[in-house]
Design a protein around this motif. Sequence first.
Motif, mmCIF file in Angstrom:
data_model
loop_
_atom_site.group_PDB
_atom_site.id
_atom_site.type_symbol
_atom_site.label_atom_id
_atom_site.label_comp_id
_atom_site.label_asym_id
_atom_site.label_seq_id
_atom_site.Cartn_x
_atom_site.Cartn_y
_atom_site.Cartn_z
ATOM 1 N N VAL A 83 -6.388 5.784 3.656
ATOM 2 C CA VAL A 83 -7.142 5.175 4.755
ATOM 3 C C VAL A 83 -6.812 3.686 4.862
ATOM 4 C CG1 VAL A 83 -9.472 4.567 5.553
ATOM 5 C CG2 VAL A 83 -9.007 6.866 4.682
ATOM 6 N N LEU A 84 -6.659 3.025 3.720
ATOM 7 C CA LEU A 84 -6.299 1.606 3.721
ATOM 8 C C LEU A 84 -4.945 1.387 4.400
ATOM 9 C CD1 LEU A 84 -7.264 -1.201 2.659
ATOM 10 C CD2 LEU A 84 -5.847 -0.786 0.654
ATOM 11 N N LEU A 85 -3.989 2.262 4.137
ATOM 12 C CA LEU A 85 -2.688 2.150 4.794
ATOM 13 C C LEU A 85 -2.839 2.303 6.305
ATOM 14 C CD1 LEU A 85 0.399 1.931 4.737
ATOM 15 C CD2 LEU A 85 0.481 4.407 4.332
ATOM 16 N N PHE A 86 -3.656 3.262 6.731
ATOM 17 C CA PHE A 86 -3.876 3.453 8.169
ATOM 18 C C PHE A 86 -4.528 2.227 8.805
ATOM 19 C CE2 PHE A 86 -4.095 8.319 7.499
ATOM 20 C CZ PHE A 86 -2.715 8.401 7.609
ATOM 21 N N LEU A 87 -5.408 1.561 8.066
ATOM 22 C CA LEU A 87 -6.033 0.340 8.586
ATOM 23 C C LEU A 87 -4.991 -0.758 8.764
ATOM 24 C CD1 LEU A 87 -9.330 0.344 6.487
ATOM 25 C CD2 LEU A 87 -9.171 0.564 8.970
ATOM 26 N N TYR A 88 -4.122 -0.913 7.785
ATOM 27 C CA TYR A 88 -3.030 -1.880 7.923
ATOM 28 C C TYR A 88 -2.176 -1.548 9.153
ATOM 29 C CZ TYR A 88 -3.309 -4.394 3.414
ATOM 30 O OH TYR A 88 -3.669 -5.214 2.368
ATOM 31 N N LEU A 89 -1.807 -0.279 9.281
ATOM 32 C CA LEU A 89 -0.962 0.130 10.405
ATOM 33 C C LEU A 89 -1.691 -0.055 11.732
ATOM 34 C CD1 LEU A 89 0.667 3.383 8.935
ATOM 35 C CD2 LEU A 89 1.639 1.084 9.064
ATOM 36 N N GLY A 90 -3.014 0.122 11.718
ATOM 37 C CA GLY A 90 -3.797 -0.113 12.928
ATOM 38 C C GLY A 90 -3.740 -1.561 13.363
ATOM 39 N N THR A 119 0.831 -1.208 0.000
ATOM 40 C CA THR A 119 0.000 0.000 0.000
ATOM 41 C C THR A 119 0.862 1.253 0.000
ATOM 42 O OG1 THR A 119 -1.665 -1.230 1.259
ATOM 43 C CG2 THR A 119 -1.914 1.156 1.158
ATOM 44 N N ALA A 120 1.910 1.258 0.820
ATOM 45 C CA ALA A 120 2.820 2.406 0.839
ATOM 46 C C ALA A 120 3.512 2.577 -0.511
ATOM 47 C CB ALA A 120 3.861 2.223 1.951
ATOM 48 N N LEU A 121 3.898 1.450 -1.134
ATOM 49 C CA LEU A 121 4.522 1.518 -2.457
ATOM 50 C C LEU A 121 3.547 2.077 -3.492
ATOM 51 C CD1 LEU A 121 6.955 0.853 -4.274
ATOM 52 C CD2 LEU A 121 6.026 -1.452 -4.539
ATOM 53 N N ALA A 122 2.289 1.679 -3.405
ATOM 54 C CA ALA A 122 1.283 2.205 -4.330
ATOM 55 C C ALA A 122 1.114 3.713 -4.159
ATOM 56 C CB ALA A 122 -0.049 1.488 -4.113
ATOM 57 N N LEU A 123 1.111 4.174 -2.918
ATOM 58 C CA LEU A 123 0.954 5.609 -2.668
ATOM 59 C C LEU A 123 2.165 6.402 -3.156
ATOM 60 C CD1 LEU A 123 -0.649 5.472 0.892
ATOM 61 C CD2 LEU A 123 -1.722 6.405 -1.164
ATOM 62 N N VAL A 124 3.354 5.905 -2.881
ATOM 63 C CA VAL A 124 4.572 6.626 -3.287
ATOM 64 C C VAL A 124 4.687 6.685 -4.804
ATOM 65 C CG1 VAL A 124 7.094 6.549 -3.252
ATOM 66 C CG2 VAL A 124 5.808 6.138 -1.151
ATOM 67 N N ASN A 175 -13.695 -0.588 3.358
ATOM 68 C CA ASN A 175 -12.948 0.398 2.571
ATOM 69 C C ASN A 175 -12.436 -0.178 1.254
ATOM 70 O OD1 ASN A 175 -11.692 3.097 2.393
ATOM 71 N ND2 ASN A 175 -9.761 1.974 2.545
ATOM 72 N N VAL A 176 -12.338 -1.505 1.141
ATOM 73 C CA VAL A 176 -11.794 -2.122 -0.072
ATOM 74 C C VAL A 176 -12.639 -1.796 -1.304
ATOM 75 C CG1 VAL A 176 -11.263 -4.317 -1.199
ATOM 76 C CG2 VAL A 176 -10.552 -3.918 1.159
ATOM 77 N N PRO A 177 -13.980 -2.020 -1.288
ATOM 78 C CA PRO A 177 -14.756 -1.623 -2.466
ATOM 79 C C PRO A 177 -14.771 -0.114 -2.689
ATOM 80 C CG PRO A 177 -16.201 -2.364 -0.699
ATOM 81 C CD PRO A 177 -14.811 -2.732 -0.301
#
Length: 253
Positions: free
Chosen positions: A140-147, A110-115, A175-177
């Motif tokens: 938001v998806l990254l934050f969920l992973y980090l959570g 997810t971080a790679l996709a954002l960068v 959040n996925v859909p």
Amino acid sequence: MARSALDWTWFHRLASPPAFYRLADRWAPRLAIASALLIGYGLVGGLVLAPADYQQGEAFRIIYVHVPAAWLSLFGYSAMASAAFVAIIWRIKLAECVVVCAAPVGASFTALALVTGMLWGKPMWGAYWVWDARLTSELVLLFLYLGVIALNQSFEDPRTAARACGLLALVGVVNVPIVHYSVEWWNSLHQGPTVSKIGKPSIAADMLWPLLSMSVGCMTFFAWAVIRRVQNELLLRERHSSWVRERMLSFDV
């Protein structure tokens, strides 16, 4: 009825830690080799052999990293949420391990996709970041992973931590859909689907095949990374069990 019972017995036997560990030892090297070959072809085909895009020029080549990373960010969270469902309903230890072990791998994609999306956005949109529906929901998806990662580290008991992580994973799966359909539901700067849309993909074959190879290669890499992390997690949780002691003794020999 007998057939159904047999199927459930097979399922639980496969989910047992020692059975999974032995199966993982056989499949992990194959996944690693397949991942290296697929990603290697995808990188060479996409970054070297594919022609430049007639609109975006050479800048389009970032899709060979960005698109697979974005797909894996959604796939990883879906897999994590599926494992969480199994862990909460059937209390299977292996599924709990998958939940906590998939989160760091999914967060990395997810971080790679954002960068890479930001690097792509600068020449395309004139800015590294805009509060676009796709970008915001991916963040938001990254934050969920980090959570999930933070929750797992907040409890001393691994099973309690896994249940808490599973609940967050199931709540966050909504959040996925939203990420997937955000470009269709809202006005978005992010371009619409070109590969996964219904009908013929809007991308030439010599650009498409390396992209598909990269995507499948990243998926096999995801599977390899999660399997290896689950093996380590099982060794940690089961360190006092007989099968782990026997395995350690076999290494000493």
